[in-house]
Design a protein around this motif. Structure first.
Motif, mmCIF file in Angstrom:
data_model
loop_
_atom_site.group_PDB
_atom_site.id
_atom_site.type_symbol
_atom_site.label_atom_id
_atom_site.label_comp_id
_atom_site.label_asym_id
_atom_site.label_seq_id
_atom_site.Cartn_x
_atom_site.Cartn_y
_atom_site.Cartn_z
ATOM 1 N N GLU A 234 17.853 32.138 -19.243
ATOM 2 C CA GLU A 234 16.606 31.680 -18.635
ATOM 3 C C GLU A 234 16.738 30.352 -17.898
ATOM 4 O O GLU A 234 16.013 30.111 -16.925
ATOM 5 C CB GLU A 234 15.518 31.567 -19.703
ATOM 6 N N TYR A 235 17.659 29.485 -18.345
ATOM 7 C CA TYR A 235 17.737 28.143 -17.769
ATOM 8 C C TYR A 235 19.040 27.847 -17.032
ATOM 9 O O TYR A 235 19.125 26.851 -16.297
ATOM 10 C CB TYR A 235 17.523 27.088 -18.868
ATOM 11 N N GLY A 236 20.049 28.655 -17.222
ATOM 12 C CA GLY A 236 21.320 28.422 -16.549
ATOM 13 C C GLY A 236 21.875 27.052 -16.894
ATOM 14 O O GLY A 236 21.948 26.672 -18.060
ATOM 15 N N ASN A 237 22.256 26.291 -15.859
ATOM 16 C CA ASN A 237 22.796 24.944 -16.059
ATOM 17 C C ASN A 237 21.769 23.851 -15.763
ATOM 18 O O ASN A 237 22.137 22.712 -15.487
ATOM 19 C CB ASN A 237 24.028 24.741 -15.168
ATOM 20 N N SER A 238 20.505 24.185 -15.840
ATOM 21 C CA SER A 238 19.453 23.226 -15.522
ATOM 22 C C SER A 238 19.472 22.031 -16.483
ATOM 23 O O SER A 238 19.758 22.179 -17.679
ATOM 24 C CB SER A 238 18.076 23.885 -15.587
ATOM 25 N N TYR A 239 19.148 20.882 -15.931
ATOM 26 C CA TYR A 239 18.995 19.670 -16.743
ATOM 27 C C TYR A 239 17.693 19.728 -17.529
ATOM 28 O O TYR A 239 17.638 19.407 -18.711
ATOM 29 C CB TYR A 239 19.012 18.437 -15.832
ATOM 30 N N SER A 240 16.632 20.155 -16.886
ATOM 31 C CA SER A 240 15.321 20.240 -17.511
ATOM 32 C C SER A 240 15.122 21.628 -18.110
ATOM 33 O O SER A 240 15.330 22.640 -17.444
ATOM 34 C CB SER A 240 14.231 19.948 -16.473
ATOM 35 N N ILE A 241 14.708 21.667 -19.384
ATOM 36 C CA ILE A 241 14.523 22.921 -20.111
ATOM 37 C C ILE A 241 13.067 22.977 -20.586
ATOM 38 O O ILE A 241 12.749 22.637 -21.738
ATOM 39 C CB ILE A 241 15.487 23.013 -21.323
ATOM 40 N N PRO A 242 12.140 23.352 -19.715
ATOM 41 C CA PRO A 242 10.728 23.364 -20.107
ATOM 42 C C PRO A 242 10.382 24.560 -20.980
ATOM 43 O O PRO A 242 10.921 25.652 -20.803
ATOM 44 C CB PRO A 242 10.002 23.453 -18.763
#
Length: 286
Positions: A234-242
């Motif tokens: 769902e988030y991949g390598n994103s910094y922000s994980i909402p």
């Protein structure tokens, strides 16, 4: 632990870090991130052995203000119990008429309640406490080596009874773990009951960077099988994980804090934390 010598102890904004690294074991800790350039094992706490001497020299020279600690390392890590560096720092802060604020998860701060009360009577003290889950069993998984949420709420209540203001950090809220209305409602009710001044919440979710991401995912595999794969998907390598529940939970947060006159925006809370009562201090001197 290991000792180092430092050239200074206070930042330009009067931030102080006596220790570097932590043994609380919080599975989500951003301070593990490689961006901070820590060149030793995170649990091998670096102790600034000349910090008390440096602090005395710097307090003598600086205008009176709030001294803050805990942004990178909880100042009440277990080794503080016998090293007493923070205790000695508080004695100097009181002696030279400064204010004090810290971020912690530990009830060890009650050891220093006598000094905190003295500083607060002379200038200002604000204790900042992190709360993430109302479930003590879950707390022991997320934050395994520090007192549980029930005990932290007891500490908030004790501080309230002693007239010491408190601010709660409501974070991180981990998707599919503690991001539910029951948890947020329960934590907010505890904050209301203990008369906290403000609650810091930067949205419902967390951040992940290289260093803390790997540790967090390892702990997900150990304690929440299959959840890491969902995060990656769902988030991949994103910094922000909402959290997918962020909007609803933030509406709940804003509604309940506003109704109970609790500060709820970062700007107003940080302004309150940094504000030093100059006139009040001068009046007491006279």
């Amino acid at each position: 632990m290991h000792y180092v010598s430092s050239k200074s102890i206070l930042s330009k904004n009067n931030g102080m870090n006596l220790y570097r690294g932590c043994t609380h074991g919080c599975i989500y800790c951003d301070s593990r991130s490689e961006v901070y350039g820590m060149d030793h094992k995170f649990e091998d706490i670096e102790v600034k052995k000349n910090s008390i001497e440096l602090l005395k020299k710097e307090l003598i020279k600086r205008p009176r203000a709030m001294i803050g600690t805990g942004a990178m390392t909880d100042p009440y890590v277990p080794l503080e119990k016998h090293l007493r560096y923070l205790r000695q720092s508080l004695e100097l802060i009181y002696k030279y008429g400064f204010g004090f604020t810290c971020i912690t998860k530990s009830d060890l701060l009650l050891r220093d309640l006598d000094l905190l009360k003295k500083i607060n009577s002379k200038s200002k003290v604000v204790i900042q406490m992190t709360l993430t889950t109302s479930d003590d069993e879950l707390c022991s998984v997320l934050e395994p080596n520090v007192c549980n949420t029930s005990r932290r709420i007891e500490v908030l209540d004790i501080l309230n009874g002693e007239g010491i203001p408190t601010v709660v950090w409501l974070c991180p809220i981990l998707p599919y773990i503690n991001d539910n209305e029951e948890n947020i409602n329960s934590l907010l009710d505890s904050c209301i009951a203990t008369n906290v001044k403000g609650i810091l919440c930067f949205g419902m979710g967390l951040t992940l960077r290289k260093g803390n991401k790997e540790y967090f995912y390892k702990k997900l595999d150990e304690n929440f099988p299959g959840l890491k794969e969902r995060y990656v998907r769902e988030y991949g390598n994103s910094y922000s994980i909402p959290s997918p529940e962020s909007d609803n939970l933030m509406r709940l947060f804003e509604r309940k804090t506003s109704k109970n006159n609790i500060l709820n925006t970062p700007d107003e809370i940080f302004e309150y934390l940094h504000d030093f009562p100059q006139k009040s201090y001068q009046t007491k001197l006279i």
